[in-house]
Design a protein around this motif. Structure first.
Motif, PDB file in Angstrom:
ATOM      1  N   UNK A 211       0.828  -1.223   0.000  1.00 23.48           N
ATOM      2  CA  UNK A 211       0.000   0.000   0.000  1.00 23.48           C
ATOM      3  C   UNK A 211       0.858   1.267   0.000  1.00 23.48           C
ATOM      4  N   UNK A 212       1.708   1.389  -1.031  1.00 26.42           N
ATOM      5  CA  UNK A 212       2.513   2.590  -1.223  1.00 26.42           C
ATOM      6  C   UNK A 212       3.905   2.516  -0.662  1.00 26.42           C
ATOM      7  N   UNK A 213       4.197   1.567   0.196  1.00 29.58           N
ATOM      8  CA  UNK A 213       5.534   1.414   0.774  1.00 29.58           C
ATOM      9  C   UNK A 213       6.420   0.580  -0.147  1.00 29.58           C
ATOM     10  N   UNK A 214       7.720   0.700   0.008  1.00 33.81           N
ATOM     11  CA  UNK A 214       8.655  -0.172  -0.702  1.00 33.81           C
ATOM     12  C   UNK A 214       9.155  -1.288   0.198  1.00 33.81           C
ATOM     13  N   UNK A 215       8.874  -1.204   1.495  1.00 35.24           N
ATOM     14  CA  UNK A 215       9.279  -2.247   2.420  1.00 35.24           C
ATOM     15  C   UNK A 215       8.623  -2.056   3.771  1.00 35.24           C
ATOM     16  N   UNK A 216       8.543  -3.134   4.546  1.00 30.83           N
ATOM     17  CA  UNK A 216       7.930  -3.084   5.874  1.00 30.83           C
ATOM     18  C   UNK A 216       8.943  -3.586   6.894  1.00 30.83           C
ATOM     19  N   UNK A 217       9.140  -2.777   7.929  1.00 33.88           N
ATOM     20  CA  UNK A 217      10.073  -3.127   8.994  1.00 33.88           C
ATOM     21  C   UNK A 217       9.437  -4.151   9.934  1.00 33.88           C
ATOM     22  N   UNK A 218      10.020  -5.362   9.956  1.00 33.00           N
ATOM     23  CA  UNK A 218       9.473  -6.458  10.762  1.00 33.00           C
ATOM     24  C   UNK A 218       9.963  -6.321  12.200  1.00 33.00           C
ATOM     25  N   UNK A 219       9.076  -6.005  13.124  1.00 27.76           N
ATOM     26  CA  UNK A 219       9.455  -5.873  14.540  1.00 27.76           C
ATOM     27  C   UNK A 219       8.532  -6.703  15.415  1.00 27.76           C
ATOM     28  N   UNK A 220       8.336  -7.961  15.030  1.00 27.44           N
ATOM     29  CA  UNK A 220       7.382  -8.821  15.728  1.00 27.44           C
ATOM     30  C   UNK A 220       8.032  -9.760  16.734  1.00 27.44           C
ATOM     31  N   UNK A 221       9.089  -9.300  17.398  1.00 27.82           N
ATOM     32  CA  UNK A 221       9.648 -10.062  18.513  1.00 27.82           C
ATOM     33  C   UNK A 221      10.451 -11.270  18.110  1.00 27.82           C
ATOM     34  N   UNK A 222      10.964 -11.322  16.863  1.00 23.33           N
ATOM     35  CA  UNK A 222      11.776 -12.447  16.437  1.00 23.33           C
ATOM     36  C   UNK A 222      13.252 -12.143  16.695  1.00 23.33           C
ATOM     37  N   UNK A 223      14.107 -13.152  16.517  1.00 18.06           N
ATOM     38  CA  UNK A 223      15.539 -12.949  16.743  1.00 18.06           C
ATOM     39  C   UNK A 223      16.211 -12.361  15.500  1.00 18.06           C
ATOM     40  N   UNK A 224      15.552 -11.356  14.908  1.00 20.11           N
ATOM     41  CA  UNK A 224      16.082 -10.650  13.760  1.00 20.11           C
ATOM     42  C   UNK A 224      16.572  -9.279  14.193  1.00 20.11           C
ATOM     43  N   UNK A 225      17.411  -8.670  13.392  1.00 23.13           N
ATOM     44  CA  UNK A 225      17.817  -7.296  13.716  1.00 23.13           C
ATOM     45  C   UNK A 225      16.618  -6.364  13.731  1.00 23.13           C
ATOM     46  N   UNK A 226      16.696  -5.311  14.528  1.00 24.25           N
ATOM     47  CA  UNK A 226      15.571  -4.377  14.633  1.00 24.25           C
ATOM     48  C   UNK A 226      15.251  -3.696  13.309  1.00 24.25           C
ATOM     49  N   UNK A 227      16.231  -3.618  12.405  1.00 23.68           N
ATOM     50  CA  UNK A 227      16.017  -2.927  11.131  1.00 23.68           C
ATOM     51  C   UNK A 227      15.743  -3.903   9.975  1.00 23.68           C
ATOM     52  N   UNK A 228      15.282  -5.123  10.315  1.00 24.24           N
ATOM     53  CA  UNK A 228      15.003  -6.112   9.271  1.00 24.24           C
ATOM     54  C   UNK A 228      13.812  -5.655   8.434  1.00 24.24           C
ATOM     55  N   UNK A 229      13.932  -5.729   7.092  1.00 20.86           N
ATOM     56  CA  UNK A 229      12.904  -5.213   6.192  1.00 20.86           C
ATOM     57  C   UNK A 229      12.423  -6.318   5.247  1.00 20.86           C
ATOM     58  N   UNK A 230      11.104  -6.380   5.098  1.00 16.31           N
ATOM     59  CA  UNK A 230      10.473  -7.286   4.131  1.00 16.31           C
ATOM     60  C   UNK A 230      10.025  -6.456   2.933  1.00 16.31           C
ATOM     61  N   UNK A 231      10.397  -6.898   1.726  1.00 13.94           N
ATOM     62  CA  UNK A 231      10.150  -6.081   0.535  1.00 13.94           C
ATOM     63  C   UNK A 231       9.245  -6.744  -0.494  1.00 13.94           C
ATOM     64  N   UNK A 232       9.072  -8.051  -0.448  1.00 14.15           N
ATOM     65  CA  UNK A 232       8.336  -8.752  -1.505  1.00 14.15           C
ATOM     66  C   UNK A 232       6.840  -8.814  -1.204  1.00 14.15           C
ATOM     67  N   UNK A 233       6.036  -8.715  -2.280  1.00 19.66           N
ATOM     68  CA  UNK A 233       4.585  -8.855  -2.197  1.00 19.66           C
ATOM     69  C   UNK A 233       4.161 -10.130  -2.937  1.00 19.66           C
ATOM     70  N   UNK A 234       3.091 -10.777  -2.421  1.00 19.62           N
ATOM     71  CA  UNK A 234       2.599 -12.014  -3.031  1.00 19.62           C
ATOM     72  C   UNK A 234       1.094 -11.900  -3.208  1.00 19.62           C
ATOM     73  N   UNK A 235       0.647 -12.123  -4.443  1.00 13.45           N
ATOM     74  CA  UNK A 235      -0.762 -11.949  -4.775  1.00 13.45           C
ATOM     75  C   UNK A 235      -1.644 -12.946  -4.029  1.00 13.45           C
ATOM     76  N   UNK A 236      -2.859 -12.508  -3.717  1.00  9.68           N
ATOM     77  CA  UNK A 236      -3.872 -13.387  -3.126  1.00  9.68           C
ATOM     78  C   UNK A 236      -4.636 -14.041  -4.265  1.00  9.68           C
ATOM     79  N   UNK A 237      -3.955 -14.958  -4.944  1.00 10.17           N
ATOM     80  CA  UNK A 237      -4.481 -15.602  -6.142  1.00 10.17           C
ATOM     81  C   UNK A 237      -4.365 -17.109  -5.985  1.00 10.17           C
TER      82      UNK A 237
END
Length: 874
Positions: free
Chosen positions: A483-509
């Protein structure tokens, strides 16, 4: 071809012989009792004589008989034979219209494969509480923009919650039990979800086109498998490979731009023993009833059969119904009053087009290979190897930046503007202040083997078999629309770095979901797999003579569970494989019946089930943790009893059933929604050691006069369903996956005497079919639902106990409501082919009603909807 020539010669010889001894002529017309259409090619034979006739294209026949009075037998492929008496007057007798009823047990004549692994109740001498719905009725009344489940609603103790949600979002309740506690079988194969027992009817929308018959066995049922049939067993017997060559094309249109086209062809069985059948269709609509509930899908079926001799028959079938549909959920009555019954709080607009936050998309191809082996006259073996591959999921919101307009719709255009404004220089934002559409994915592979050996010896029948299943499921979340972003910062309590970014989109098809889904690095929140291995054995012994029958049936099963986490939380926990847990289960049931004469029968059945818990109930936190609940979750224990009476003659059928079911150690899981720091947050509530007692009676009456012009059907169900005892409770935040701290009153609920909700405890219905002429028939049904209660919410129980501790808590009693449907069928011939027009109007009086209430709000049923179809048969 040689067999066909030989058969025709034999018929001609019999007819010529009969003419030479004829005393007179009997005439009449043979028709379909459900549709009123003529049955061309029906066989008419004089009982005790060697003369016969075949009905012409219009169902008319003329039979030369040998006596002044006697009986003729009329039969037709796939229908129940009937006997009709005649008396000649001046050498003739006109029987008028003789109607035949579809026979669910004539499937071995219709398809190349047999039914050895399909537990149809009529295959056993001892009765159970059962109702059958023919494929013809389903394809006329419950196809297109009407759910497949709607075909089952005119049945005692069956409630179809036809919510104004989206295509395929209906639910079935049987004797007050939901779908997780009713066994659903497709051609003898279990199809309830292995993890949680759920049924998603959007995955099975193609059943409207391919079902030959649906048999609803209430209560114990006749299934020999070690499956859950607390409420009952629903056997769906699908079309496979037809012996007769032919096909059809159908075009259907309905309200809100619904359109569906279907094409089917059957090659027929050739001289080498081969045959195949194929069916494909496509449907789409801009909404079902509510706004923002668009949908689109396909249905396909391919079946090939081979019958080399009388000993063996093989059949391969693959079918699937890929679809996507936008969804509407429950809401407050105040919102419906303010915004209208068709409002949808999940929907809005994006770039000028309707866009809905919640979309279900799924593709679940199912394949099976059947082998029927007729060992000798008294022994046969039926085996099926089956597999399914499910891919898809459901979308929802992610982030705290959801914006609504003054109509309570989601303002997606404003969300895009806010996302861009709140993003950093690279177009990246996180949970706070932004909002994207995510998808919760459920991919699985399921393989099974089912085999049954049947032995008949005089009055005895023996069955023994095996049921094995292997299941692997993958669950994770991925981004669907940034929805207009190029990436989403994943901060859901996982053992990932605080600045981890998800960039790919997958169709609901649904088609893309087969192969295109996120790798581990593009998944977020949770990512885990489940493995369930199941092995069961079953057996049955039945004795039956002309007046008495008795059966004993038993099954034993072992099931193993294991979870593997692919993510670790911030503390490094949850990754790797869990311990493997094994659980055993069993069922034992038996019954007897007595026939006073050919018209009157009484029977009684009783059974005990010990059912293993679902995998989702085994782990403390299925999304994040490999920890197994301690102490171990016990098996659910079900004790059931029923008794009944049957009356049947040529014109009248009466069924009366009484039942009592006790269900202990039940596990209940449901969702709630609350505001937390101004954000709508979802919670999962879990209740363990729940007990229920369901009792009631059912009647089912069908009447058809001898002239066959009309048919009347009436049913009624009266139940008394209550909870019993205390139940422990936990509550978990779905966003953070953390458990909520509960007080003593909140963590243990006394539900004694509380009514069971979500399905009406009293219902009745009346159906009438009138054959106006040979080609035209009309039909209608009228249903009344009452004693309907809301779903029991644990927080409401706590509040009631706090305010009035000496009073038994009762959920809100919803208003009773009535629904009426009407339909019209017109058949006419086009050369040697047939055309059929069918029109349906559902909820013809446009009744506004609430058919359920859960923790989130009220579900409204659909208002008036309609469809019409034209079918060309060749």
């Amino acid at each position: 071809m040689m067999k066909k020539i030989t058969f025709n010669l034999m018929v001609s010889f019999l007819l010529m012989s009969a003419i030479s001894f004829a005393q007179g002529t009997v005439t009449g017309t043979v028709s379909d009792s459900d549709l009123g259409g003529s049955l061309s090619g029906a066989n008419i034979i004089e009982e005790g004589a060697n003369n016969g006739a075949i009905a012409d294209f219009d169902g008319n026949f003329s039979l030369n008989v040998t006596g002044n009075s006697g009986t003729i037998v009329i039969s037709y492929l796939g229908y129940t034979s009937t006997s009709v008496s005649y008396t000649l007057t001046n050498g003739t007798a006109n029987l008028g219209t003789v109607s035949l009823e579809g026979d669910a047990n004539a499937l071995d004549e219709v398809v190349v494969i047999g039914t050895g692994v399909i537990d149809l109740a009529a295959g056993r001498a001892t009765p159970v509480a059962v109702s059958s719905i023919s494929g013809r009725e389903i394809q006329l009344k419950a196809t297109g923009n009407v759910e497949f489940t709607e075909a089952l609603k005119n049945t005692p103790s069956v409630y179809v919650a036809n919510q104004a949600g989206g295509f395929g979002d209906s639910q079935i309740f049987l004797r007050g039990y939901d779908q997780t506690n009713t066994a659903f079988l497709l051609n003898g194969q279990p199809i309830n979800g292995m993890e949680d027992g759920r049924m998603y009817w959007s995955n099975w929308s193609g059943m409207s086109d391919v079902a030959n018959v649906v048999e609803i066995q209430r209560g114990l049922g006749s299934s020999k498998l070690a499956i859950s049939s607390v409420g009952g067993t629903v056997n769906i017997v699908s079309k496979t490979t037809n012996k007769k060559e032919g096909g059809f094309a159908r075009f259907l249109a309905g309200n809100d731009s619904y359109f569906k086209s279907t094409v089917s062809y059957d090659s027929g069985l050739n001289e080498s023993g081969w045959a195949f059948s194929v069916l494909v269709d496509h449907w789409q609509a801009h909404r079902k009833y509510s706004i923002g509930t668009a949908g689109q899908g396909q249905n396909y079926m391919f079946s090939v059969g081979y019958k080399p001799n009388d000993k063996h028959a093989l059949n391969f079938l693959i079918t699937g119904a890929p679809q996507w549909h936008d969804q509407n959920f429950s809401d407050d009555l105040e919102d419906y009053e303010l915004l209208g019954q068709k409002q949808n709080a999940n929907s809005g607009f994006l770039d000028g087009e309707r866009y809905t936050e919640r979309r279900n998309y799924y593709h679940k191809p199912v394949a099976n290979l059947n082998w029927d082996f007729n060992i000798n006259e008294s022994m046969d073996l039926s085996t099926v190897l089956y597999a399914s591959w499910g891919r898809g999921g459901g979308t929802g919101g992610l982030g705290s930046g959801r914006v609504r307009n003054d109509r309570d719709e989601i303002d997606f255009d404003q969300i895009v503007e806010n996302n861009i404004a709140n993003a950093d220089a690279d177009g990246i934002a996180g949970f706070g202040g932004s909002y994207v559409r995510r998808a919760s994915v459920n991919n699985h592979n399921w393989y099974g083997l089912l085999s049954n050996l049947n032995i008949e010896s005089n009055d005895w029948t023996f069955n023994v078999g095996v049921d094995s299943r292997l299941y692997h499921g993958d669950h994770f979340r991925q981004i669907n629309d940034l929805l207009g972003l190029s990436g989403f910062n994943d901060n859901y309590g996982l053992d990932r770095p605080d600045d981890y970014v998800i960039t790919e989109e997958f169709e609901a098809d649904p088609w893309g979901a087969l192969f295109n889904f996120a790798d581990d690095d593009q998944r977020y929140s949770y990512n885990y797999s489940e493995d369930i291995n199941y092995i069961g054995g079953f057996g049955q012994i039945e004795y039956a003579n002309d007046n008495f029958s008795v059966f004993v049936q038993g099954a034993f099963s072992s099931q193993t569970y294991q979870r593997e986490g692919h993510f670790a939380d911030s503390d490094g926990e949850g990754k790797g494989k869990s311990d493997k847990l094994s659980k055993t289960g069993y069922n034992v049931k038996g019954g007897l019946s007595y026939n006073f004469n050919e018209n009157h029968t009484i029977f009684a059945n009783a059974g005990l089930f010990s059912r293993q818990p679902f995998l989702d109930n085994i782990f403390t936190d299925i999304r994040r943790s490999n920890d197994i609940v301690k102490p171990d979750v016990d098996n659910e224990e079900i004790l059931g009893f029923e008794a009944g009476y049957r009356f049947k003659n040529q014109n009248l059928k009466v069924n009366v059933d009484f039942y009592h079911t006790e269900w202990g150690n039940r596990f209940v899981q449901y969702g709630t929604q609350e505001l937390v720091d101004g954000v709508e947050t979802f919670f999962t509530n879990r209740l363990s050691d729940v007990s229920q007692k369901h009792m009631g009676f059912e009647t089912d009456v069908a009447y058809r006069p001898g002239n066959g012009i009309w048919k009347l059907h009436w049913y009624t169900s009266v139940g008394n369903w209550k909870y019993d005892g205390e139940s422990p409770r936990t509550k978990q935040n779905d966003e953070t996956n953390e458990f909520v701290t509960l007080t003593n009153e909140e963590s243990s609920l006394d539900l004694s005497g509380t009514k069971v909700g979500n399905a009406p405890q009293t219902s009745t219905g009346l159906g009438l079919t009138v054959n106006i002429c040979e080609s035209l028939s009309v039909d209608g049904s009228y249903n009344i639902y009452s004693d309907l209660y809301e779903f029991v919410d644990a927080d409401d129980v706590v509040d009631a106990a706090t305010s009035t501790p000496s009073t038994v808590y009762q959920p809100e009693r919803l208003d009773s409501y009535t629904l009426g449907d009407v339909g019209l069928t017109y058949k006419f011939k086009l050369g040697n082919n047939k055309l059929t027009f069918r029109g349906n109007v559902y909820n013809v009086f446009n009744t506004a009603y609430v058919n359920q209430r859960n923790a989130f709000g009220y579900y409204l049923g659909n208002g008036r909807t309609f469809n019409g179809s034209l079918k060309f048969q060749f």
